[in-house]
Design an enzyme around this catalytic site. Sequence first.
Site, mmCIF file in Angstrom:
data_model
loop_
_atom_site.group_PDB
_atom_site.id
_atom_site.type_symbol
_atom_site.label_atom_id
_atom_site.label_comp_id
_atom_site.label_asym_id
_atom_site.label_seq_id
_atom_site.Cartn_x
_atom_site.Cartn_y
_atom_site.Cartn_z
ATOM 1 N N ARG A 101 0.858 -1.227 0.092
ATOM 2 C CA ARG A 101 0.085 -0.003 -0.089
ATOM 3 C C ARG A 101 0.708 1.314 0.071
ATOM 4 O O ARG A 101 0.489 2.287 0.362
ATOM 5 C CB ARG A 101 -0.872 0.125 1.075
ATOM 6 N N LYS A 123 3.559 11.899 -10.557
ATOM 7 C CA LYS A 123 2.840 11.147 -11.530
ATOM 8 C C LYS A 123 3.407 9.834 -11.789
ATOM 9 O O LYS A 123 4.847 9.720 -12.221
ATOM 10 C CB LYS A 123 2.334 11.674 -12.592
ATOM 11 N N GLU A 165 10.123 17.912 -23.941
ATOM 12 C CA GLU A 165 9.423 18.433 -22.933
ATOM 13 C C GLU A 165 10.028 19.783 -22.386
ATOM 14 O O GLU A 165 9.303 20.753 -21.830
ATOM 15 C CB GLU A 165 9.493 17.473 -21.673
ATOM 16 N N LYS A 207 7.328 23.461 -13.962
ATOM 17 C CA LYS A 207 6.606 22.414 -13.872
ATOM 18 C C LYS A 207 6.089 22.487 -12.367
ATOM 19 O O LYS A 207 5.147 22.246 -11.886
ATOM 20 C CB LYS A 207 7.152 20.966 -14.049
ATOM 21 N N GLU A 217 -4.292 17.485 -10.431
ATOM 22 C CA GLU A 217 -4.802 17.968 -11.595
ATOM 23 C C GLU A 217 -6.279 17.758 -11.531
ATOM 24 O O GLU A 217 -7.108 17.117 -12.371
ATOM 25 C CB GLU A 217 -4.361 16.661 -12.683
ATOM 26 N N ARG A 221 -3.136 21.870 -13.751
ATOM 27 C CA ARG A 221 -2.011 21.062 -14.019
ATOM 28 C C ARG A 221 -1.994 20.396 -15.367
ATOM 29 O O ARG A 221 -1.141 20.187 -16.169
ATOM 30 C CB ARG A 221 -1.800 19.695 -13.070
ATOM 31 N N ASN A 225 -0.060 19.146 -20.090
ATOM 32 C CA ASN A 225 -0.279 18.273 -21.136
ATOM 33 C C ASN A 225 -0.547 18.786 -22.635
ATOM 34 O O ASN A 225 -0.823 17.877 -23.313
ATOM 35 C CB ASN A 225 -1.781 17.567 -20.955
ATOM 36 N N HIS A 228 0.371 16.649 -25.586
ATOM 37 C CA HIS A 228 0.223 15.196 -25.082
ATOM 38 C C HIS A 228 -1.263 14.364 -25.727
ATOM 39 O O HIS A 228 -1.260 13.157 -25.592
ATOM 40 C CB HIS A 228 0.432 15.275 -23.586
ATOM 41 N N HIS A 232 0.222 11.217 -27.126
ATOM 42 C CA HIS A 232 -0.332 9.898 -26.341
ATOM 43 C C HIS A 232 -0.926 8.984 -27.267
ATOM 44 O O HIS A 232 -0.698 7.855 -27.472
ATOM 45 C CB HIS A 232 -0.971 10.173 -24.844
ATOM 46 N N HIS A 244 8.129 8.940 -26.822
ATOM 47 C CA HIS A 244 7.431 9.880 -26.225
ATOM 48 C C HIS A 244 7.876 11.266 -26.672
ATOM 49 O O HIS A 244 7.026 12.244 -26.786
ATOM 50 C CB HIS A 244 7.644 9.796 -24.584
HETATM 51 N N1 LIG Z 1 5.452 11.041 -14.688
HETATM 52 C C1 LIG Z 1 5.491 12.038 -15.394
HETATM 53 O O1 LIG Z 1 5.168 13.184 -15.105
HETATM 54 C C2 LIG Z 1 5.867 11.908 -16.869
HETATM 55 C C3 LIG Z 1 6.388 13.306 -17.542
HETATM 56 C C4 LIG Z 1 6.772 13.033 -18.992
HETATM 57 C C5 LIG Z 1 7.185 11.763 -19.434
HETATM 58 N N2 LIG Z 1 6.937 10.713 -18.582
HETATM 59 C C6 LIG Z 1 7.105 9.293 -19.210
HETATM 60 O O2 LIG Z 1 8.386 9.118 -19.646
HETATM 61 C C7 LIG Z 1 8.596 8.324 -20.608
HETATM 62 C C8 LIG Z 1 9.787 8.712 -21.552
HETATM 63 O O3 LIG Z 1 10.959 8.882 -20.823
HETATM 64 P P1 LIG Z 1 12.443 8.706 -21.622
HETATM 65 O O4 LIG Z 1 12.436 9.211 -22.812
HETATM 66 O O5 LIG Z 1 13.422 8.980 -20.585
HETATM 67 O O6 LIG Z 1 12.388 7.210 -21.816
HETATM 68 P P2 LIG Z 1 13.226 5.895 -21.240
HETATM 69 O O7 LIG Z 1 13.147 5.689 -19.956
HETATM 70 O O8 LIG Z 1 12.561 4.761 -21.996
HETATM 71 O O9 LIG Z 1 14.615 6.098 -21.805
HETATM 72 C C9 LIG Z 1 15.043 6.419 -22.888
HETATM 73 C C10 LIG Z 1 16.252 5.378 -23.215
HETATM 74 O O10 LIG Z 1 17.444 5.899 -22.484
HETATM 75 C C11 LIG Z 1 18.032 4.765 -21.936
HETATM 76 N N3 LIG Z 1 18.893 5.761 -20.874
HETATM 77 C C12 LIG Z 1 18.239 6.264 -19.821
HETATM 78 N N4 LIG Z 1 19.456 7.026 -19.208
HETATM 79 C C13 LIG Z 1 20.435 6.788 -19.855
HETATM 80 C C14 LIG Z 1 21.813 7.114 -19.705
HETATM 81 N N5 LIG Z 1 22.385 8.010 -18.866
HETATM 82 N N6 LIG Z 1 22.718 6.615 -20.591
HETATM 83 C C15 LIG Z 1 22.261 5.881 -21.661
HETATM 84 N N7 LIG Z 1 21.188 5.545 -21.801
HETATM 85 C C16 LIG Z 1 20.158 5.848 -21.031
HETATM 86 C C17 LIG Z 1 17.199 4.070 -21.625
HETATM 87 O O11 LIG Z 1 17.702 2.635 -21.167
HETATM 88 C C18 LIG Z 1 16.148 4.021 -22.612
HETATM 89 O O12 LIG Z 1 16.525 2.919 -23.515
HETATM 90 C C19 LIG Z 1 7.267 8.018 -21.054
HETATM 91 O O13 LIG Z 1 6.870 6.559 -20.686
HETATM 92 C C20 LIG Z 1 6.408 9.095 -20.598
HETATM 93 O O14 LIG Z 1 5.266 8.647 -20.639
HETATM 94 C C21 LIG Z 1 6.489 10.893 -17.577
#
Ligand SMILES: NC(=O)c1ccc[n+]([C@@H]2O[C@H](COP(=O)([O-])OP(=O)(O)OC[C@H]3O[C@@H](n4cnc5c(N)ncnc54)[C@H](O)[C@@H]3O)[C@@H](O)[C@H]2O)c1
Length: 344
Positions: A101, A123, A165, A207, A217, A221, A225, A228, A232, A244
């Site tokens: 939990r 989030k 972003e 942010k 949200e 907030r 988006n 997005h 999405h 993304h």
């Molecule tokens: N929670 C939120 O508020 C929020 C906001 C924006 C995006 N997101 C989410 O974030 C995700 C996208 O994030 P992302 O682009 O980081 O994707 P990801 O986590 O898949 O990373 C992209 C790639 O980079 C690699 N990587 C990460 N750090 C590295 C490093 N230092 N050196 C070498 N390789 C590295 C990872 O292994 C992966 O293959 C999506 O799922 C999106 O929905 C969430």
Amino acid sequence: VLDALVADLAADPPARRLVVLTDDVVAPLYADRFVRRVRRRGLSACLIVFPHGESHKNRRTKGWLEDRMLELNVGRDAAVVALGGGVTGDLAGFVAATWHRGIPVVQVPTSLLAMADAALGGKTAVDLPGGKNLVGAFHQPWGLYADTRVLETLDERTYRDGFAEVVKAGAIGDLRFFRWLESHAEALLERDPVRLEQAIGACLRIKGGVVVRDETEHGLRALLNFGHTIGHALEAVSRYRTTHGRAVSIGMIVESVLAVRRVGFPEPHAERLRALIETFGLPVRYRGRMAPEAIVRATRRDKKVRDGRVRYALPRRLGSALPGSDVTIEIDDAEVRSALAAVN
Ligand SMILES: NC(=O)c1ccc[n+]([C@@H]2O[C@H](COP(=O)([O-])OP(=O)(O)OC[C@H]3O[C@@H](n4cnc5c(N)ncnc54)[C@H](O)[C@@H]3O)[C@@H](O)[C@H]2O)c1
């Protein structure tokens, strides 16, 4: 920063035991070393590694991680360390939100996208085949530690993804920062550490300023988006093969067409937005192997849908939102089809 994190964890541990969750790209680069350092400080830590990529941010991987945690006898006295990109932050954060939990999570973003955006704000979620982030929880981290030096190992394409972003933050929240990006894009593309730190700091301030006013949200907030709703939808229709960052880039272009037509977003602002996205090497058209109808259908699963109608968070001008607490407006499918056609 990672050294500072180890020192902070030792000085004021969030739990008796740390469970470091990371993907198989980040594990050999940083996680093994991190776990060794933590253990050297006398803390108990274990590491669980899952396959990288958006296509693994799902219920199956979450269940698999939970099974491993059970095998390792992880109890309620543990905390999760989410070490990786946005996928890791969302997935590991959601595991922490529901394990017994809820146990603490420490967000340690390693991609530009996660440092500038995903790791802040609480989030967490996983994707369903039909829609992004549809199952999740709000779960604020115990702490957020971003060490920009780890960005050196990001491949060029993933690095550029992060600017989607970053540009969004300027476009919705701060015209001065948007201008700053226009004049420092070259240094940022060269990964200048000083400029990077400034850019990430600005994004987190923008942010953070939104999240503290509307954490879960109910209104404002949703502004985060922008780009997005379409983004999405593109991700889901591509079966999570479109990243993304790239999906949000195209999403901002399509939604800026809607903004020009519906809320008086000035055409020259839309042009500047497109130019900046292109400068960062991100796509501005969706070049359709994806059928527009499938994209429109996917938007209906968006979390901003109200009474079955899709709502979009649009800026009124570069750097500023629609007035009032509801920053979204309802847009019908025909207008979305027409905007998609305009940028194809
Ligand atoms: N929670 C939120 O508020 C929020 C906001 C924006 C995006 N997101 C989410 O974030 C995700 C996208 O994030 P992302 O682009 O980081 O994707 P990801 O986590 O898949 O990373 C992209 C790639 O980079 C690699 N990587 C990460 N750090 C590295 C490093 N230092 N050196 C070498 N390789 C590295 C990872 O292994 C992966 O293959 C999506 O799922 C999106 O929905 C969430």
